[in-house]
Design a protein around this motif. Sequence first.
Motif, mmCIF file in Angstrom:
data_model
loop_
_atom_site.group_PDB
_atom_site.id
_atom_site.type_symbol
_atom_site.label_atom_id
_atom_site.label_comp_id
_atom_site.label_asym_id
_atom_site.label_seq_id
_atom_site.Cartn_x
_atom_site.Cartn_y
_atom_site.Cartn_z
ATOM 1 N N ASP A 94 -1.186 11.266 -9.753
ATOM 2 C CA ASP A 94 -2.251 12.670 -9.537
ATOM 3 C C ASP A 94 -1.095 13.809 -9.943
ATOM 4 O OD1 ASP A 94 -4.456 13.795 -8.918
ATOM 5 O OD2 ASP A 94 -3.809 13.920 -6.852
ATOM 6 N N LEU A 134 0.423 6.460 -7.020
ATOM 7 C CA LEU A 134 -0.854 7.242 -7.245
ATOM 8 C C LEU A 134 -0.614 8.390 -6.998
ATOM 9 C CD1 LEU A 134 -3.604 4.905 -5.626
ATOM 10 C CD2 LEU A 134 -3.072 5.179 -8.175
ATOM 11 N N ASP A 135 0.196 9.040 -6.132
ATOM 12 C CA ASP A 135 0.471 10.580 -5.869
ATOM 13 C C ASP A 135 1.224 10.974 -6.879
ATOM 14 O OD1 ASP A 135 -0.738 10.477 -3.537
ATOM 15 O OD2 ASP A 135 1.272 10.103 -2.196
ATOM 16 N N LEU A 178 1.820 1.663 -3.397
ATOM 17 C CA LEU A 178 0.722 2.012 -4.240
ATOM 18 C C LEU A 178 0.346 3.640 -4.192
ATOM 19 C CD1 LEU A 178 -1.408 1.325 -6.575
ATOM 20 C CD2 LEU A 178 -2.672 0.474 -4.425
ATOM 21 N N ASP A 179 0.295 3.785 -2.767
ATOM 22 C CA ASP A 179 -0.021 5.090 -2.762
ATOM 23 C C ASP A 179 1.066 6.293 -3.156
ATOM 24 O OD1 ASP A 179 -2.329 4.275 -1.372
ATOM 25 O OD2 ASP A 179 -1.563 4.585 0.586
ATOM 26 N N LEU A 224 0.569 -1.323 0.018
ATOM 27 C CA LEU A 224 0.013 -0.078 -0.080
ATOM 28 C C LEU A 224 0.694 1.409 -0.040
ATOM 29 C CD1 LEU A 224 -3.153 -0.808 2.169
ATOM 30 C CD2 LEU A 224 -2.905 -0.475 -0.462
ATOM 31 N N PRO A 225 1.922 1.315 0.646
ATOM 32 C CA PRO A 225 2.725 2.484 0.631
ATOM 33 C C PRO A 225 3.179 2.889 -0.909
ATOM 34 C CG PRO A 225 3.203 1.351 2.687
ATOM 35 C CD PRO A 225 2.340 0.439 1.715
#
Length: 155
Positions: A25, A21-22, A17-18, A14-15
């Motif tokens: 974005d 995604l950041d 992936l986040d 998750l870190p």
Amino acid sequence: MTQNLTSLDLAEELPQLDAALDTIDRILKAFVSLDADQMRRLSKLGDKTESFCRQTAAILDQNRQALPPGFDLDELKRDFAAFDLLRPRLNRIEALAAKCADTQIALGSDILSASYDGYALLKVFGKADNVAPLRDSLRSGIRRKTITPGKASAT
């Protein structure tokens, strides 16, 4: 559990992936967002119109001298270049989003199936007092699998 379509432990990923995604974005900040009304009013580029537009751009490029000063052929060419570069990336993002959606559906189905199985087990093993609030929360018309020791059936 009678169903287990997927098992995920996302704690380590998750870190990453986040962070990814950041980054996406941040890169997509210059992209536009259209509301439903804007989307409905816009002309859409399809396979046939794309071919027409490419041929038109090529002919315009061959006849630059005939273009009025306000016609920005270079902008049209930049739009085509960006369009062509974006398409494979959008296809990849759409495929990844579909994979995430499918995984979430599979996880939800696993959760629902296991909950129905657990509910059936509570009933079979005489935990009726604990089952009453669960029974009240079930909505009529939901197809569910229940198990009895030794076999599974749909109710």
